[in-house]
Design an enzyme around this catalytic site. Structure first.
Site, short mmCIF file in Angstrom:
data_model
loop_
_atom_site.label_atom_id
_atom_site.label_comp_id
_atom_site.label_asym_id
_atom_site.label_seq_id
_atom_site.Cartn_x
_atom_site.Cartn_y
_atom_site.Cartn_z
N CYS A 38 -2.01 24.75 0.11
CA CYS A 38 -2.12 23.33 -0.23
C CYS A 38 -0.83 22.86 -0.90
O CYS A 38 -0.05 23.67 -1.40
CB CYS A 38 -3.31 23.15 -1.17
SG CYS A 38 -3.47 21.51 -1.89
N THR A 40 -0.67 21.53 -3.72
CA THR A 40 -0.76 21.98 -5.11
C THR A 40 -0.15 23.37 -5.26
O THR A 40 0.57 23.65 -6.23
CB THR A 40 -2.22 22.00 -5.57
OG1 THR A 40 -2.76 20.68 -5.48
CG2 THR A 40 -2.34 22.49 -7.01
N HIS A 43 3.57 23.13 -5.39
CA HIS A 43 4.04 22.69 -6.71
C HIS A 43 4.08 23.87 -7.68
O HIS A 43 5.04 24.04 -8.44
CB HIS A 43 3.13 21.60 -7.26
CG HIS A 43 3.29 20.27 -6.59
ND1 HIS A 43 4.44 19.53 -6.67
CD2 HIS A 43 2.42 19.55 -5.84
CE1 HIS A 43 4.29 18.40 -5.99
NE2 HIS A 43 3.07 18.39 -5.47
N CYS A 96 -21.24 15.74 -18.88
CA CYS A 96 -20.71 14.40 -19.12
C CYS A 96 -21.58 13.36 -18.43
O CYS A 96 -22.49 13.68 -17.65
CB CYS A 96 -19.26 14.31 -18.64
SG CYS A 96 -19.06 14.37 -16.84
N CYS A 107 -16.40 13.96 -12.76
CA CYS A 107 -16.49 14.67 -14.04
C CYS A 107 -15.16 14.59 -14.79
O CYS A 107 -14.10 14.89 -14.23
CB CYS A 107 -16.86 16.13 -13.81
SG CYS A 107 -16.81 17.17 -15.28
N ASP A 195 4.45 8.46 10.33
CA ASP A 195 5.09 9.54 9.58
C ASP A 195 6.57 9.54 9.97
O ASP A 195 6.96 8.99 11.01
CB ASP A 195 4.45 10.89 9.89
CG ASP A 195 4.71 11.92 8.80
OD1 ASP A 195 3.84 12.10 7.92
OD2 ASP A 195 5.79 12.55 8.82
N ARG A 200 5.15 16.28 13.48
CA ARG A 200 3.78 16.00 13.05
C ARG A 200 3.16 14.86 13.85
O ARG A 200 1.96 14.87 14.14
CB ARG A 200 3.76 15.69 11.56
CG ARG A 200 3.87 16.96 10.71
CD ARG A 200 3.77 16.70 9.23
NE ARG A 200 3.45 17.94 8.52
CZ ARG A 200 3.41 18.07 7.20
NH1 ARG A 200 3.69 17.02 6.43
NH2 ARG A 200 3.09 19.22 6.64
N LEU A 262 -5.51 8.21 -0.86
CA LEU A 262 -5.54 9.62 -1.29
C LEU A 262 -4.16 10.11 -1.68
O LEU A 262 -4.03 10.97 -2.56
CB LEU A 262 -6.10 10.50 -0.16
CG LEU A 262 -6.22 11.99 -0.49
CD1 LEU A 262 -7.45 12.25 -1.35
CD2 LEU A 262 -6.29 12.83 0.79
N GLY A 263 -3.11 9.61 -1.02
CA GLY A 263 -1.75 10.05 -1.31
C GLY A 263 -1.40 9.82 -2.76
O GLY A 263 -1.66 8.74 -3.31
N TYR A 287 -10.17 11.01 -4.73
CA TYR A 287 -9.74 12.32 -5.24
C TYR A 287 -10.80 13.36 -4.89
O TYR A 287 -11.98 13.18 -5.19
CB TYR A 287 -9.53 12.27 -6.75
CG TYR A 287 -9.12 13.60 -7.36
CD1 TYR A 287 -7.88 14.15 -7.06
CD2 TYR A 287 -9.97 14.28 -8.21
CE1 TYR A 287 -7.49 15.36 -7.62
CE2 TYR A 287 -9.60 15.49 -8.77
CZ TYR A 287 -8.36 16.04 -8.47
OH TYR A 287 -7.98 17.23 -9.00
#
Length: 342
Positions: A38, A40, A43, A96, A107, A195, A200, A262-263, A287
Protein backbone atom coordinates in the site's frame (compact mmCIF):
# COMPACT_ATOMS: atom_id res chain seq x y z
CA UNK A 1 9.02 -16.62 11.84
CA UNK A 2 10.16 -14.28 9.07
CA UNK A 3 8.77 -10.75 9.08
CA UNK A 4 9.42 -7.45 7.33
CA UNK A 5 10.36 -5.02 10.09
CA UNK A 6 10.97 -1.31 10.46
CA UNK A 7 13.86 -1.88 12.85
CA UNK A 8 14.87 1.73 13.55
CA UNK A 9 13.66 5.25 12.80
CA UNK A 10 15.02 5.76 9.29
CA UNK A 11 14.69 4.62 5.68
CA UNK A 12 14.53 0.94 4.77
CA UNK A 13 13.05 -2.33 6.02
CA UNK A 14 14.64 -5.56 7.22
CA UNK A 15 13.51 -9.14 6.63
CA UNK A 16 14.33 -10.81 9.91
CA UNK A 17 13.26 -13.43 12.46
CA UNK A 18 10.73 -12.47 15.12
CA UNK A 19 8.57 -14.47 17.51
CA UNK A 20 5.26 -15.85 16.32
CA UNK A 21 2.61 -13.62 17.96
CA UNK A 22 0.72 -15.02 20.91
CA UNK A 23 -3.06 -15.35 20.64
CA UNK A 24 -5.05 -13.74 23.43
CA UNK A 25 -8.75 -13.97 24.29
CA UNK A 26 -10.91 -12.87 21.37
CA UNK A 27 -8.04 -13.14 18.91
CA UNK A 28 -7.09 -15.46 16.06
CA UNK A 29 -3.74 -16.40 14.54
CA UNK A 30 -3.59 -16.30 10.75
CA UNK A 31 -0.96 -17.98 8.59
CA UNK A 32 -0.34 -15.30 5.98
CA UNK A 33 -0.46 -16.41 2.35
CA UNK A 34 -0.20 -13.20 0.33
CA UNK A 35 0.09 -9.48 1.04
CA UNK A 36 -0.42 -6.28 -0.94
CA UNK A 37 1.83 -3.22 -0.83
CA UNK A 38 0.00 0.00 0.00
CA UNK A 39 1.01 3.64 -0.28
CA UNK A 40 1.19 3.70 3.51
CA UNK A 41 3.86 0.99 3.39
CA UNK A 42 5.85 3.10 0.92
CA UNK A 43 5.72 6.06 3.31
CA UNK A 44 6.95 3.87 6.18
CA UNK A 45 9.72 2.28 4.10
CA UNK A 46 10.95 5.71 2.95
CA UNK A 47 10.52 7.18 6.45
CA UNK A 48 9.12 10.49 5.29
CA UNK A 49 7.69 13.17 7.58
CA UNK A 50 4.33 11.41 7.82
CA UNK A 51 5.94 8.09 8.85
CA UNK A 52 8.24 9.78 11.35
CA UNK A 53 5.25 11.38 13.08
CA UNK A 54 2.95 8.31 13.06
CA UNK A 55 5.15 5.21 13.43
CA UNK A 56 7.31 4.00 16.29
CA UNK A 57 10.02 1.47 15.52
CA UNK A 58 10.50 -1.43 15.87
CA UNK A 59 7.36 -2.49 14.02
CA UNK A 60 6.25 -5.31 11.72
CA UNK A 61 4.71 -3.41 8.80
CA UNK A 62 1.90 -4.25 6.36
CA UNK A 63 -1.88 -4.37 6.58
CA UNK A 64 -3.18 -5.86 3.30
CA UNK A 65 -3.21 -9.65 3.58
CA UNK A 66 -4.96 -12.95 3.09
CA UNK A 67 -4.39 -16.20 4.90
CA UNK A 68 -5.78 -19.16 6.81
CA UNK A 69 -6.80 -19.23 10.47
CA UNK A 70 -4.55 -21.69 12.33
CA UNK A 71 -5.40 -20.93 15.96
CA UNK A 72 -8.20 -19.22 17.88
CA UNK A 73 -8.16 -17.73 21.35
CA UNK A 74 -10.56 -18.07 24.22
CA UNK A 75 -14.19 -17.01 23.56
CA UNK A 76 -13.74 -16.83 19.77
CA UNK A 77 -16.88 -18.05 17.99
CA UNK A 78 -16.98 -16.04 14.74
CA UNK A 79 -14.06 -17.72 12.96
CA UNK A 80 -12.75 -21.29 12.88
CA UNK A 81 -9.44 -22.97 12.21
CA UNK A 82 -9.14 -23.46 8.45
CA UNK A 83 -11.15 -20.39 7.45
CA UNK A 84 -9.77 -18.36 4.53
CA UNK A 85 -9.72 -14.74 5.65
CA UNK A 86 -8.76 -11.16 4.89
CA UNK A 87 -8.34 -8.57 7.61
CA UNK A 88 -9.88 -5.20 8.43
CA UNK A 89 -6.74 -3.40 9.57
CA UNK A 90 -8.50 -0.61 11.49
CA UNK A 91 -8.91 -1.67 15.11
CA UNK A 92 -11.62 0.39 16.81
CA UNK A 93 -12.23 1.03 20.50
CA UNK A 94 -15.88 -0.03 20.74
CA UNK A 95 -16.51 2.63 23.38
CA UNK A 96 -16.60 6.06 21.68
CA UNK A 97 -19.85 7.63 20.52
CA UNK A 98 -19.49 6.49 16.91
CA UNK A 99 -18.55 2.92 17.81
CA UNK A 100 -21.51 2.59 20.18
CA UNK A 101 -23.79 3.95 17.46
CA UNK A 102 -22.57 1.33 14.95
CA UNK A 103 -20.36 3.74 13.00
CA UNK A 104 -17.07 2.00 13.69
CA UNK A 105 -15.36 3.47 10.63
CA UNK A 106 -15.63 6.86 12.36
CA UNK A 107 -13.99 5.73 15.62
CA UNK A 108 -11.82 8.52 17.04
CA UNK A 109 -9.48 6.00 18.70
CA UNK A 110 -8.70 3.86 15.64
CA UNK A 111 -5.36 2.02 15.58
CA UNK A 112 -3.95 0.45 12.43
CA UNK A 113 -2.09 -2.83 12.07
CA UNK A 114 1.27 -2.24 10.44
CA UNK A 115 1.18 1.40 11.58
CA UNK A 116 0.54 1.57 15.32
CA UNK A 117 0.72 -2.16 16.08
CA UNK A 118 2.53 -5.09 14.46
CA UNK A 119 1.19 -5.90 11.02
CA UNK A 120 0.88 -8.60 8.39
CA UNK A 121 4.11 -8.60 6.38
CA UNK A 122 5.04 -11.77 8.21
CA UNK A 123 4.42 -15.51 8.16
CA UNK A 124 1.79 -15.11 10.88
CA UNK A 125 -0.36 -12.27 12.18
CA UNK A 126 -2.60 -12.18 15.26
CA UNK A 127 -5.58 -9.85 15.46
CA UNK A 128 -9.09 -9.63 16.95
CA UNK A 129 -11.27 -12.26 15.35
CA UNK A 130 -13.99 -9.65 14.79
CA UNK A 131 -11.66 -7.89 12.36
CA UNK A 132 -11.32 -10.95 10.14
CA UNK A 133 -13.54 -11.34 7.08
CA UNK A 134 -14.24 -14.99 6.29
CA UNK A 135 -14.48 -15.75 2.57
CA UNK A 136 -17.41 -18.14 2.41
CA UNK A 137 -17.18 -18.47 -1.37
CA UNK A 138 -14.07 -19.64 -3.26
CA UNK A 139 -11.60 -16.83 -3.84
CA UNK A 140 -7.90 -16.72 -4.73
CA UNK A 141 -5.46 -15.64 -2.04
CA UNK A 142 -4.17 -12.91 -4.35
CA UNK A 143 -7.58 -11.25 -4.74
CA UNK A 144 -8.34 -11.80 -1.04
CA UNK A 145 -5.08 -9.98 -0.22
CA UNK A 146 -6.33 -6.77 -1.85
CA UNK A 147 -9.72 -6.64 -0.12
CA UNK A 148 -8.48 -3.71 1.97
CA UNK A 149 -7.79 -1.39 -1.02
CA UNK A 150 -10.75 -2.87 -2.87
CA UNK A 151 -12.82 -1.78 0.10
CA UNK A 152 -11.52 1.77 -0.20
CA UNK A 153 -12.64 1.77 -3.83
CA UNK A 154 -16.06 0.29 -3.04
CA UNK A 155 -16.65 2.71 -0.16
CA UNK A 156 -15.81 5.64 -2.44
CA UNK A 157 -17.64 4.48 -5.56
CA UNK A 158 -20.86 3.50 -3.78
CA UNK A 159 -21.08 6.64 -1.63
CA UNK A 160 -23.48 8.15 -4.18
CA UNK A 161 -25.96 6.41 -6.54
CA UNK A 162 -24.29 5.29 -9.76
CA UNK A 163 -27.10 4.01 -11.98
CA UNK A 164 -27.14 5.93 -15.27
CA UNK A 165 -24.63 8.53 -14.13
CA UNK A 166 -21.61 10.01 -15.90
CA UNK A 167 -18.61 9.46 -13.63
CA UNK A 168 -15.19 11.09 -13.53
CA UNK A 169 -12.36 9.30 -11.66
CA UNK A 170 -9.16 11.31 -11.15
CA UNK A 171 -6.17 9.09 -10.43
CA UNK A 172 -5.62 5.72 -12.15
CA UNK A 173 -3.69 4.04 -9.37
CA UNK A 174 -4.93 0.59 -8.32
CA UNK A 175 -7.69 2.00 -6.09
CA UNK A 176 -8.78 4.49 -8.75
CA UNK A 177 -9.04 1.74 -11.34
CA UNK A 178 -10.96 -0.46 -8.90
CA UNK A 179 -13.35 2.42 -8.19
CA UNK A 180 -13.90 2.89 -11.92
CA UNK A 181 -14.63 -0.83 -12.32
CA UNK A 182 -17.10 -0.76 -9.43
CA UNK A 183 -18.81 2.32 -10.91
CA UNK A 184 -19.25 0.59 -14.24
CA UNK A 185 -20.50 -2.60 -12.58
CA UNK A 186 -22.99 -0.56 -10.51
CA UNK A 187 -24.61 0.85 -13.64
CA UNK A 188 -22.80 4.09 -14.48
CA UNK A 189 -23.44 5.26 -18.05
CA UNK A 190 -19.94 6.61 -18.78
CA UNK A 191 -16.81 6.22 -16.67
CA UNK A 192 -13.86 8.49 -17.48
CA UNK A 193 -10.52 8.14 -15.69
CA UNK A 194 -7.56 10.55 -15.78
CA UNK A 195 -3.91 10.12 -14.86
CA UNK A 196 -0.46 11.28 -15.94
CA UNK A 197 0.80 7.69 -16.41
CA UNK A 198 0.04 6.27 -19.85
CA UNK A 199 0.81 2.76 -18.54
CA UNK A 200 -1.87 3.03 -15.88
CA UNK A 201 -4.33 4.54 -18.34
CA UNK A 202 -3.68 1.61 -20.67
CA UNK A 203 -4.39 -0.81 -17.80
CA UNK A 204 -7.61 1.04 -16.97
CA UNK A 205 -8.73 0.79 -20.60
CA UNK A 206 -8.07 -2.96 -20.64
CA UNK A 207 -10.17 -3.34 -17.49
CA UNK A 208 -13.24 -1.71 -19.01
CA UNK A 209 -13.10 2.05 -18.41
CA UNK A 210 -15.02 3.89 -21.15
CA UNK A 211 -12.36 6.58 -21.64
CA UNK A 212 -8.86 6.89 -20.16
CA UNK A 213 -7.44 10.38 -20.57
CA UNK A 214 -4.04 11.96 -19.95
CA UNK A 215 -4.66 15.66 -19.13
CA UNK A 216 -1.28 16.53 -20.61
CA UNK A 217 -2.62 15.72 -24.07
CA UNK A 218 -6.42 15.85 -23.81
CA UNK A 219 -8.95 17.90 -21.86
CA UNK A 220 -12.12 16.94 -20.01
CA UNK A 221 -14.02 18.85 -22.71
CA UNK A 222 -12.65 16.28 -25.17
CA UNK A 223 -14.28 13.59 -22.99
CA UNK A 224 -17.60 15.47 -23.11
CA UNK A 225 -17.43 15.69 -26.90
CA UNK A 226 -16.34 12.08 -27.47
CA UNK A 227 -18.99 10.62 -25.18
CA UNK A 228 -21.79 12.93 -26.30
CA UNK A 229 -22.30 14.39 -22.84
CA UNK A 230 -24.62 17.43 -22.81
CA UNK A 231 -23.90 18.43 -19.21
CA UNK A 232 -21.08 17.94 -16.72
CA UNK A 233 -20.23 14.85 -14.74
CA UNK A 234 -22.79 13.68 -12.21
CA UNK A 235 -20.38 11.93 -9.84
CA UNK A 236 -16.69 12.59 -9.24
CA UNK A 237 -14.32 10.19 -7.48
CA UNK A 238 -11.10 12.01 -6.54
CA UNK A 239 -8.45 9.36 -5.92
CA UNK A 240 -5.19 11.20 -6.64
CA UNK A 241 -4.76 13.85 -3.94
CA UNK A 242 -3.74 16.26 -6.70
CA UNK A 243 -4.84 19.90 -6.31
CA UNK A 244 -4.97 20.30 -10.10
CA UNK A 245 -7.15 17.19 -10.44
CA UNK A 246 -9.60 18.33 -7.76
CA UNK A 247 -9.93 21.82 -9.21
CA UNK A 248 -10.48 20.36 -12.69
CA UNK A 249 -13.11 17.99 -11.31
CA UNK A 250 -15.01 20.78 -9.57
CA UNK A 251 -15.05 22.80 -12.80
CA UNK A 252 -16.37 19.79 -14.77
CA UNK A 253 -19.29 18.77 -12.54
CA UNK A 254 -22.92 19.33 -13.46
CA UNK A 255 -25.09 21.45 -11.17
CA UNK A 256 -25.88 19.36 -8.11
CA UNK A 257 -22.93 17.08 -8.82
CA UNK A 258 -21.46 14.96 -6.03
CA UNK A 259 -17.78 14.35 -5.31
CA UNK A 260 -16.37 11.58 -3.10
CA UNK A 261 -12.78 12.37 -2.15
CA UNK A 262 -10.42 9.55 -1.13
CA UNK A 263 -7.14 11.00 -2.43
CA UNK A 264 -5.10 12.48 0.40
CA UNK A 265 -3.38 15.79 -0.48
CA UNK A 266 0.12 16.35 0.86
CA UNK A 267 -0.64 20.04 1.51
CA UNK A 268 -3.61 22.37 1.77
CA UNK A 269 -5.59 22.85 -1.45
CA UNK A 270 -7.12 26.08 -2.71
CA UNK A 271 -10.39 25.54 -4.58
CA UNK A 272 -13.08 27.74 -6.11
CA UNK A 273 -15.77 27.63 -3.43
CA UNK A 274 -17.93 30.03 -5.45
CA UNK A 275 -18.43 27.23 -7.97
CA UNK A 276 -19.13 24.76 -5.17
CA UNK A 277 -21.81 27.06 -3.76
CA UNK A 278 -23.40 28.34 -6.96
CA UNK A 279 -23.46 24.90 -8.59
CA UNK A 280 -24.65 23.30 -5.33
CA UNK A 281 -21.92 20.65 -5.33
CA UNK A 282 -21.46 18.06 -2.58
CA UNK A 283 -17.93 17.09 -1.51
CA UNK A 284 -17.60 14.19 0.92
CA UNK A 285 -14.37 12.87 2.43
CA UNK A 286 -13.87 9.09 2.43
CA UNK A 287 -11.52 7.10 4.64
CA UNK A 288 -11.13 3.33 4.87
CA UNK A 289 -14.13 1.05 4.75
CA UNK A 290 -17.50 1.01 6.49
CA UNK A 291 -17.38 -1.85 8.97
CA UNK A 292 -18.64 -4.16 7.78
CA UNK A 293 -21.18 -3.09 5.19
CA UNK A 294 -18.43 -2.33 2.67
CA UNK A 295 -16.98 -5.82 3.19
CA UNK A 296 -20.39 -7.34 2.48
CA UNK A 297 -20.67 -5.24 -0.69
CA UNK A 298 -17.19 -6.35 -1.82
CA UNK A 299 -18.07 -10.02 -1.55
CA UNK A 300 -21.40 -9.52 -3.31
CA UNK A 301 -19.75 -7.59 -6.15
CA UNK A 302 -17.37 -10.48 -6.80
CA UNK A 303 -20.19 -13.03 -6.56
CA UNK A 304 -22.18 -11.01 -9.12
CA UNK A 305 -19.37 -11.26 -11.66
CA UNK A 306 -16.96 -8.38 -11.05
CA UNK A 307 -13.43 -9.65 -11.74
CA UNK A 308 -10.76 -7.48 -10.10
CA UNK A 309 -7.82 -9.85 -10.59
CA UNK A 310 -6.58 -7.84 -13.58
CA UNK A 311 -5.59 -4.92 -11.36
CA UNK A 312 -2.80 -7.13 -9.93
CA UNK A 313 0.11 -6.65 -12.32
CA UNK A 314 3.20 -7.71 -10.33
CA UNK A 315 3.90 -10.64 -8.03
CA UNK A 316 7.02 -11.24 -5.91
CA UNK A 317 8.20 -13.60 -3.21
CA UNK A 318 8.54 -11.86 0.15
CA UNK A 319 12.30 -12.34 -0.05
CA UNK A 320 12.22 -9.99 -3.08
CA UNK A 321 10.63 -7.21 -1.04
CA UNK A 322 13.12 -4.55 -2.20
CA UNK A 323 12.20 -5.14 -5.84
CA UNK A 324 8.50 -5.32 -4.93
CA UNK A 325 8.64 -1.96 -3.14
CA UNK A 326 10.57 -0.38 -6.01
CA UNK A 327 7.95 -1.60 -8.47
CA UNK A 328 5.11 -0.22 -6.33
CA UNK A 329 6.93 3.09 -5.94
CA UNK A 330 7.42 3.47 -9.72
CA UNK A 331 3.75 4.42 -10.10
CA UNK A 332 3.36 2.79 -13.50
CA UNK A 333 1.66 -0.52 -12.80
CA UNK A 334 -1.26 -1.88 -10.84
CA UNK A 335 -1.31 -3.71 -7.55
CA UNK A 336 1.89 -5.37 -6.28
CA UNK A 337 1.55 -8.65 -4.35
CA UNK A 338 4.08 -10.48 -2.17
CA UNK A 339 3.83 -14.23 -1.56
CA UNK A 340 4.51 -15.62 1.96
CA UNK A 341 3.71 -19.29 1.35
CA UNK A 342 6.60 -21.64 2.07
Amino acid sequence: MKALVKRTAGPGLELTDVDVPQVGPGEALVQVKQTGICGTDLHIEAWDDWAASHVRAPLVVGHEFSGVVVEIGESVTDVSVGDVVSGEGHLTCGRCRNCRAGRRHLCINTRGIGVQIDGAFAEYVAMPSGNLWVHEHPIGFDVAAIFDPFGNAVHTALTFPMLGEDVLVTGAGPIGILAAMVSHHAGARNVVITDLSDQRLELASRLGVDLALNPRTRTLQDAHDQLGMKEGFDVGLEMSGSPVALRGMIASMTHGGRIAMLGLPSDEISIDFATVVLNMLTIKGIYGREMFETWYAMSVLLQSGLDISGVITDRFDHTEYEQAFATARSGHGGKVIMNWEK
